[in-house]
Design an enzyme around this catalytic site. Structure first.
Site, PDB file in Angstrom:
ATOM      1  N   ASN A  23     -15.295  -1.888   5.018  1.00 26.66           N
ATOM      2  CA  ASN A  23     -14.260  -2.161   6.199  1.00 26.66           C
ATOM      3  C   ASN A  23     -14.992  -1.182   7.448  1.00 26.66           C
ATOM      4  O   ASN A  23     -15.553  -0.368   7.053  1.00 26.66           O
ATOM      5  CB  ASN A  23     -12.784  -1.448   5.815  1.00 26.66           C
ATOM      6  CG  ASN A  23     -11.930  -1.245   6.985  1.00 26.66           C
ATOM      7  OD1 ASN A  23     -11.190  -0.037   6.844  1.00 26.66           O
ATOM      8  ND2 ASN A  23     -11.781  -2.167   7.668  1.00 26.66           N
ATOM      9  N   CYS A  82      -6.277   7.454   5.538  1.00 30.03           N
ATOM     10  CA  CYS A  82      -5.662   7.537   6.742  1.00 30.03           C
ATOM     11  C   CYS A  82      -6.248   8.999   7.484  1.00 30.03           C
ATOM     12  O   CYS A  82      -6.160  10.007   6.823  1.00 30.03           O
ATOM     13  CB  CYS A  82      -4.188   7.749   6.929  1.00 30.03           C
ATOM     14  SG  CYS A  82      -3.399   7.934   8.276  1.00 30.03           S
ATOM     15  N   GLN A 108       0.695  -1.068  -0.120  1.00 30.90           N
ATOM     16  CA  GLN A 108       0.039   0.068   0.067  1.00 30.90           C
ATOM     17  C   GLN A 108       0.966   1.501  -0.057  1.00 30.90           C
ATOM     18  O   GLN A 108       1.764   1.549   0.818  1.00 30.90           O
ATOM     19  CB  GLN A 108      -0.934   0.195   1.130  1.00 30.90           C
ATOM     20  CG  GLN A 108      -2.020   1.064   1.123  1.00 30.90           C
ATOM     21  CD  GLN A 108      -2.906   1.505   2.196  1.00 30.90           C
ATOM     22  OE1 GLN A 108      -2.407   1.945   3.274  1.00 30.90           O
ATOM     23  NE2 GLN A 108      -4.076   1.204   2.157  1.00 30.90           N
ATOM     24  N   LYS A 152      -8.379   2.708  -1.048  1.00 35.79           N
ATOM     25  CA  LYS A 152      -9.000   2.410   0.026  1.00 35.79           C
ATOM     26  C   LYS A 152      -9.363   3.754   0.782  1.00 35.79           C
ATOM     27  O   LYS A 152      -8.397   4.746   0.595  1.00 35.79           O
ATOM     28  CB  LYS A 152      -8.235   1.577   1.096  1.00 35.79           C
ATOM     29  CG  LYS A 152      -8.862   1.483   2.509  1.00 35.79           C
ATOM     30  CD  LYS A 152      -8.050   0.461   3.328  1.00 35.79           C
ATOM     31  CE  LYS A 152      -8.896   0.185   4.814  1.00 35.79           C
ATOM     32  NZ  LYS A 152      -8.909   1.116   5.537  1.00 35.79           N
TER      33      LYS A 152
END
Length: 393
Positions: free
Chosen positions: A221, A117, A86, A159
């Site tokens: 997720n 993040c 990643q 993501k």
């Protein structure tokens, strides 16, 4: 490892996850977590069950500059069938160069881009979950990365989170842009950056993204603490697979439970204290190997895992404190021998949320970041120099 049966469950009719030329038979992905999903932990997880195991997040700049730590982060064991990496970055040129390096030097089989993040040191530079707000920057990064990855036939995924906060949601726009750019899949954590890890993940947002992107795999997720949670997410949202992060901290056997549940099996791992202690010591030994036989560094890294492994188990406060500062394998073995190895699995006390959730907070962002969804000249100049030197946290 103690394995017990739960009430019978029908097999989940979910096909293998297809990411380009990669087939993930059990559609479960280990979320990259800085300082956690190194080769040692990935090995422990995949020994229990199938899935795709992603390495720790690495910054594009550090990788291009070939820092020793970045090269360690992307290293994989020889028997890892899919080398998954990643990347984090805020500059399209640097991200493109990092992907090109991975492709040309045959260092990865799958690449994921981090736009999720929430850590302030990342978002204040316009990275992570702050970045999709800037549509032009996000589009440029994803298009560049997909182009470079496609030269080696490597699938590239992203993501992300729902957005910066409830008033600045980005996930639907970002999902469509990523799909149009040619990504192999999109994963959504059902929280905003402002939530950090607090509150509940919004699975309804995951369902909306699944509905908006019917032509590519969508992964869910957030708040998957058990195999039953994963099954429920699939049924409630229609996702093609799940991404598991904090739920497996101190519980690598969760991937065995996930595979069993998806296959309709009743079997679940319920380890007693002896089995947990054996797992902790094996994890520590693997960490020593991971850090080039640097036992001091390896044991320093294993300390954060102690509270997760022993959550819910009867371990005295003084012993817990010693485990949290353990200096060597020899000392670790001695401390583990002080445990009452005959204690059984404690049940619900060892399950559920783990790690620090944090609390909702105003995200740290670059100056005037929310004024427009396009970069201004000052922000463009800042972005070009905003890559971090180490893993993004």
């Amino acid at each position: 490892m103690t394995v017990v049966a739960t009430p019978p469950a029908p097999k989940l009719e979910l096909p293998p996850l297809q990411l380009g030329g990669i087939t993930v038979d059990t559609p479960v992905i280990l979320a990259p977590m800085a300082g956690i999903t190194n080769s040692a932990f990935r090995r422990l997880c995949r020994e229990y069950g199938g899935g795709l195991y992603v390495a720790e997040m690495v910054t594009s700049r550090a990788l291009v500059e070939r820092t020793p730590e970045s090269l360690r982060i992307i290293s994989h064991d020889e028997d890892e069938k899919v080398r998954s990496v990643q990347l984090y970055g805020v500059d399209p040129v640097t991200v493109g160069a990092a992907v090109r390096m991975l492709v040309e030097e045959d260092r990865a089989d799958h690449i994921d881009l981090n736009f999720g993040c929430p850590v302030p040191k990342v978002t204040r530079r316009g990275g992570g979950s702050a970045l999709p707000w800037k549509i032009d920057l996000f589009t440029s990064i994803v298009q560049t990365a997909v182009k470079e990855a496609s030269k080696g036939g490597i699938p590239l995924t992203i993501k992300m989170r729902k957005g910066i906060d409830d008033d600045h949601l980005t996930y639907l726009d970002a999902g469509r842009i990523a799909r149009d750019a040619g990504v192999a899949a999109v994963a959504l954590h059902g929280r905003t950056a402002a939530q950090f890890y607090s509150g509940q993940a919004d699975w309804s947002a995951i369902a909306r993204l699944r509905e908006a992107l019917p032509d590519i795999p969508v992964l869910g997720n957030g708040d998957i603490w058990s195999a039953e949670d994963a099954v429920r997410m699939v049924r409630e949202t229609g996702v093609d697979g799940v991404v598991v992060g904090r739920g497996c901290q101190g519980r690598p056997w969760l991937f065995g439970d996930l595979q069993a549940a998806f296959e309709g099996s009743e079997q679940r791992h319920r380890p007693g204290l002896r089995e947990v202690a054996e797992g902790v010591y094996r994890h520590a030994e693997l960490m020593v190997e991971t850090f080039g036989n640097d036992e001091y560094k390896a044991l320093r890294e294993i300390r954060k895992h102690m509270a997760w492994y022993f959550k819910g188990y009867v371990v005295g406060g003084e012993l817990r404190a010693k485990l949290a500062t353990v200096p060597t394998l020899e000392v670790l073995r001695g401390l583990l021998e002080e445990l009452d190895m005959d204690l059984p699995y404690p049940g619900i006390d060892s399950e559920g949320p783990r790690g620090r959730a944090g609390s909702p907070k105003k995200p740290a962002l670059p100056k005037d970041w929310l004024v427009s969804r396009q970069l201004n000249a000052e922000q463009s100049a800042e972005i070009s120099a905003a890559e971090l030197d180490v893993s993004g946290g």
